[in-house]
Design an enzyme around this catalytic site. Sequence first.
Site, mmCIF file in Angstrom:
data_model
loop_
_atom_site.group_PDB
_atom_site.id
_atom_site.type_symbol
_atom_site.label_atom_id
_atom_site.label_comp_id
_atom_site.label_asym_id
_atom_site.label_seq_id
_atom_site.Cartn_x
_atom_site.Cartn_y
_atom_site.Cartn_z
ATOM 1 N N TYR A 13 -16.387 -74.324 -23.272
ATOM 2 C CA TYR A 13 -15.588 -75.454 -23.735
ATOM 3 C C TYR A 13 -16.494 -76.531 -24.293
ATOM 4 O O TYR A 13 -17.668 -76.612 -23.959
ATOM 5 C CB TYR A 13 -14.732 -75.996 -22.580
ATOM 6 C CG TYR A 13 -13.729 -74.977 -22.107
ATOM 7 C CD1 TYR A 13 -12.563 -74.753 -22.819
ATOM 8 C CD2 TYR A 13 -13.988 -74.219 -20.970
ATOM 9 C CE1 TYR A 13 -11.654 -73.794 -22.404
ATOM 10 C CE2 TYR A 13 -13.084 -73.257 -20.556
ATOM 11 C CZ TYR A 13 -11.918 -73.046 -21.277
ATOM 12 O OH TYR A 13 -11.029 -72.091 -20.871
ATOM 13 N N CYS A 14 -15.925 -77.369 -25.133
ATOM 14 C CA CYS A 14 -16.634 -78.463 -25.768
ATOM 15 C C CYS A 14 -17.385 -79.286 -24.710
ATOM 16 O O CYS A 14 -16.807 -79.579 -23.673
ATOM 17 C CB CYS A 14 -15.634 -79.338 -26.520
ATOM 18 S SG CYS A 14 -16.386 -80.608 -27.524
ATOM 19 N N PRO A 15 -18.648 -79.549 -24.923
ATOM 20 C CA PRO A 15 -19.460 -79.335 -26.115
ATOM 21 C C PRO A 15 -20.321 -78.081 -26.041
ATOM 22 O O PRO A 15 -21.320 -77.984 -26.750
ATOM 23 C CB PRO A 15 -20.317 -80.594 -26.150
ATOM 24 C CG PRO A 15 -20.633 -80.837 -24.702
ATOM 25 C CD PRO A 15 -19.350 -80.442 -23.976
#
Length: 81
Positions: free
Chosen positions: A18-20
């Site tokens: 997941y981001c980042p």
Amino acid sequence: MSEETVKPDEVIDARGLYCPGPLMELIRVISVKPVGTVLKVLSSDEGSAKDIPAWISKVGQQYIGTEKSDGYWELLVKKVK
């Protein structure tokens, strides 16, 4: 240079991160590669489709393009400096 004619030198499989995460993986890998290296980032995080091109532009590398595949994005980047 279009996506169809560019073959990546290395694939970064960041699917499931997941981001980042996908961007951080790209930063980690691109920092140790020589100029001219083409990287393909695979990401299942929708934010990567915007975040990675924005970062590439900010740091002066070459964004080649993005394609959506079965539930993930493929982003091509070339290290130019």
